[in-house]
Design a protein around this motif. Structure first.
Motif, mmCIF file in Angstrom:
data_model
loop_
_atom_site.group_PDB
_atom_site.id
_atom_site.type_symbol
_atom_site.label_atom_id
_atom_site.label_comp_id
_atom_site.label_asym_id
_atom_site.label_seq_id
_atom_site.Cartn_x
_atom_site.Cartn_y
_atom_site.Cartn_z
ATOM 1 N N PHE A 110 0.834 -1.204 0.000
ATOM 2 C CA PHE A 110 0.000 0.000 0.000
ATOM 3 C C PHE A 110 0.870 1.255 0.000
ATOM 4 C CE2 PHE A 110 -2.458 3.251 2.332
ATOM 5 C CZ PHE A 110 -3.544 3.355 1.466
ATOM 6 N N SER A 111 1.953 1.228 0.763
ATOM 7 C CA SER A 111 2.851 2.375 0.841
ATOM 8 C C SER A 111 3.428 2.727 -0.530
ATOM 9 C CB SER A 111 3.979 2.076 1.834
ATOM 10 O OG SER A 111 4.957 3.090 1.807
ATOM 11 N N PHE A 112 3.915 1.714 -1.259
ATOM 12 C CA PHE A 112 4.497 1.970 -2.574
ATOM 13 C C PHE A 112 3.448 2.425 -3.584
ATOM 14 C CE2 PHE A 112 8.063 -0.892 -1.185
ATOM 15 C CZ PHE A 112 9.054 0.081 -1.262
ATOM 16 N N LEU A 116 3.491 6.060 -5.332
ATOM 17 C CA LEU A 116 3.532 6.166 -6.791
ATOM 18 C C LEU A 116 2.417 7.061 -7.301
ATOM 19 C CD1 LEU A 116 4.320 5.397 -9.667
ATOM 20 C CD2 LEU A 116 3.236 3.179 -9.327
ATOM 21 N N GLU A 117 1.202 6.859 -6.764
ATOM 22 C CA GLU A 117 0.070 7.648 -7.254
ATOM 23 C C GLU A 117 0.211 9.131 -6.895
ATOM 24 O OE1 GLU A 117 -4.785 7.597 -7.250
ATOM 25 O OE2 GLU A 117 -3.685 7.363 -5.370
ATOM 26 N N HIS A 118 0.672 9.422 -5.694
ATOM 27 C CA HIS A 118 0.767 10.813 -5.255
ATOM 28 C C HIS A 118 1.940 11.553 -5.899
ATOM 29 C CE1 HIS A 118 -1.539 9.542 -1.383
ATOM 30 N NE2 HIS A 118 -2.349 9.776 -2.399
ATOM 31 N N ARG A 119 3.069 10.858 -6.005
ATOM 32 C CA ARG A 119 4.267 11.546 -6.490
ATOM 33 C C ARG A 119 4.335 11.619 -8.014
ATOM 34 N NH1 ARG A 119 10.560 10.183 -4.763
ATOM 35 N NH2 ARG A 119 11.497 11.814 -6.063
ATOM 36 N N PHE A 120 3.785 10.614 -8.681
ATOM 37 C CA PHE A 120 3.858 10.565 -10.148
ATOM 38 C C PHE A 120 2.454 10.399 -10.724
ATOM 39 C CE2 PHE A 120 7.820 8.832 -8.428
ATOM 40 C CZ PHE A 120 8.747 9.696 -9.008
ATOM 41 N N SER A 123 1.823 9.732 -14.444
ATOM 42 C CA SER A 123 2.575 8.655 -15.079
ATOM 43 C C SER A 123 1.665 7.476 -15.423
ATOM 44 C CB SER A 123 3.689 8.178 -14.128
ATOM 45 O OG SER A 123 4.206 6.942 -14.545
ATOM 46 N N PRO A 124 1.908 6.791 -16.541
ATOM 47 C CA PRO A 124 1.148 5.563 -16.840
ATOM 48 C C PRO A 124 1.299 4.513 -15.741
ATOM 49 C CG PRO A 124 2.417 6.264 -18.760
ATOM 50 C CD PRO A 124 2.859 7.117 -17.617
ATOM 51 N N TRP A 125 2.436 4.545 -15.045
ATOM 52 C CA TRP A 125 2.639 3.606 -13.945
ATOM 53 C C TRP A 125 1.698 3.907 -12.788
ATOM 54 C CZ3 TRP A 125 5.334 -0.668 -14.743
ATOM 55 C CH2 TRP A 125 6.238 -0.683 -15.816
ATOM 56 N N ARG A 130 -3.320 2.425 -9.701
ATOM 57 C CA ARG A 130 -4.711 2.617 -9.264
ATOM 58 C C ARG A 130 -5.512 1.323 -9.362
ATOM 59 N NH1 ARG A 130 -3.849 7.394 -12.472
ATOM 60 N NH2 ARG A 130 -3.129 9.005 -11.033
ATOM 61 N N VAL A 131 -5.214 0.525 -10.362
ATOM 62 C CA VAL A 131 -5.889 -0.774 -10.495
ATOM 63 C C VAL A 131 -5.632 -1.611 -9.245
ATOM 64 C CG1 VAL A 131 -5.939 -2.945 -11.780
ATOM 65 C CG2 VAL A 131 -5.786 -0.766 -13.019
ATOM 66 N N TYR A 132 -4.374 -1.646 -8.820
ATOM 67 C CA TYR A 132 -4.014 -2.473 -7.663
ATOM 68 C C TYR A 132 -4.444 -1.838 -6.347
ATOM 69 C CZ TYR A 132 -1.369 -5.407 -10.826
ATOM 70 O OH TYR A 132 -1.019 -6.261 -11.841
#
Length: 409
Positions: A110-112, A116-120, A123-125, A130-132
């Motif tokens: 959850f942390s990663f 990822l969502e907040h910082r990038f 990004s397509p990543w 968001r799916v996960y």
């Protein structure tokens, strides 16, 4: 060709670039071990070049693809420390979240994902994350958060598609299908069945592949059963079996009939699933369901014939002992129901003695005590039931029994 260049120009200022190209070629040719050696050599020899960052990421990915997840995570961690603004950080956060999931470290996953969502965000990543994230909320049973998440994700996904169609936004992969299914699941888990059905219907209208139809009809049948509308549940699954016959759909129908106590109908559905199945494990399970359904009807001779065939066919299977224990338990219950307590005790004891390491042993021991109570052998019953009070496996079962042997609901 790159190896030849290195030999020809050993002092070239492009030596790091040549090594990097050699590593990439090795990975393309699926020579992962050679790729690891080359990238490791580059990192050790040229720690301050522009290609070191890329080589470190590539080395981590090789370990990830080889299933060396601890080593991959360690290398990704080194990358994050060495290149805090690195261009591969989105990918690294994503893969570290997958490693955390594989290691069942859900808080770390959850942390990663959130990082990822907040910082990038763009990004397509982050889109993949968001799916996960939605799956994470459902898996953790944080259904209200899942609901909020999927509603927002659907709106954003629609806006992205709309902006791209007008040429005013970057074209991205749409995850509408996944988000729509997640939203329906969240409503269902919150027991908001009317809204859940609305979104399952919506999903069914938009996506019409075979797997999609199975998904929708199975969900609608599940909800109908939860709403105490068993006939509607049967209708959904029967329609599914008629239009899209498969072992999984027929098995679902059989399991529904089984739960409803309609064992004859369950047997017919399980037989159809058996005809369609190609999986050995599934065949074992379906045969077992048929035998148990026969025993639930008190058809012990017919069940015995099938048990003999089952023993010859599946004796070497890892599932064999569990299945045989279940048959013995069910046979004991059938005799208990017919008030043939001597035979009932025989089969309950068989489970306790012969199959004591199976999941059915605690219940069988409980049934021994219950049978003694029914037959007024109170001292023997109390000896067994008192012992069971101190075993966690049977404690829940005992909560539903009083000293008269009646089930307390």
């Amino acid at each position: 060709k790159y190896a030849a260049l290195l030999k020809r120009y050993p002092d070239s200022d492009k030596r790091d670039e040549i090594l990097f190209r050699m590593g990439i070629e090795a990975v393309k040719e699926d020579s992962l071990d050679r790729g690891m050696q080359i990238f490791s050599r580059l990192i050790k020899t040229y720690s301050d070049t522009l290609l070191t960052e890329n080589a470190l990421y590539q080395l981590g990915m090789i370990h990830f693809n080889k299933g060396n997840f601890t080593a991959a995570d360690s290398l990704f961690g080194i990358y994050s420390e060495k290149f805090p603004q690195g261009r591969f950080l989105p990918e690294i956060y994503f893969y570290r979240s997958r490693i955390a999931l594989l290691q069942k470290d859900y808080d770390r996953e959850f942390s990663f994902l959130t990082k990822l969502e907040h910082r990038f965000y763009f990004s397509p990543w982050a889109d993949s994350a968001r799916v996960y994230l939605g799956e994470f909320y459902l898996r953790k049973k944080a259904y209200s958060k899942a609901l909020q998440f999927y509603r927002a994700a659907l709106v954003e996904d629609s806006l992205n598609v709309w902006a791209a169609s007008l040429g005013i936004g970057q074209k991205k992969n749409s995850y509408r299908k996944i988000f729509l299914a997640g939203l329906a699941k969240a409503y269902e888990s919150l027991k908001q069945y009317k809204k859940a059905k609305f979104y399952y219907y919506k999903y069914g209208r938009e996506y019409r592949d075979v797997k999609d139809r199975v998904f929708v009809f199975s969900a609608l049948a599940r909800i109908a059963e939860k709403e105490k509308r068993p006939s509607r549940a049967v209708e959904y699954l029967s329609q599914l079996v008629k239009t899209l016959p498969s072992d999984s759909t027929a098995e679902k129908l059989g399991c529904l009939y089984f739960r409803l106590g309609k064992y004859s109908d369950a047997i017919e559905a399980f037989k159809q699933a058996l005809i369609l199945s190609r999986s050995e494990a599934k065949k074992i399970s379906l045969n077992a369901r048929i035998i148990v359904s026969l025993l639930r009807q008190g058809k012990i001779p017919q069940a015995d014939v099938r048990i003999q065939i089952f023993s010859r066919s599946f004796k070497k299977s890892p599932q064999f002992k569990e299945a045989m224990a279940e048959f013995a338990l069910e046979k004991g219950l059938a005799y208990q129901k017919d008030k043939d307590f001597e035979k009932a005790l025989k089969f309950f004891r068989m489970v306790v003695d012969k199959y004591k390491k199976t999941n059915y042993a605690p219940q069988a021991e409980l049934e021994v005590g219950r049978t003694y109570l029914i037959t007024n052998k109170v001292d023997k019953a109390l000896d067994i039931l008192t012992c069971l009070l101190y075993t966690s496996d049977a404690a829940d079962e005992l909560d539903g029994v009083d000293l008269g042997g009646r089930r307390i609901i």
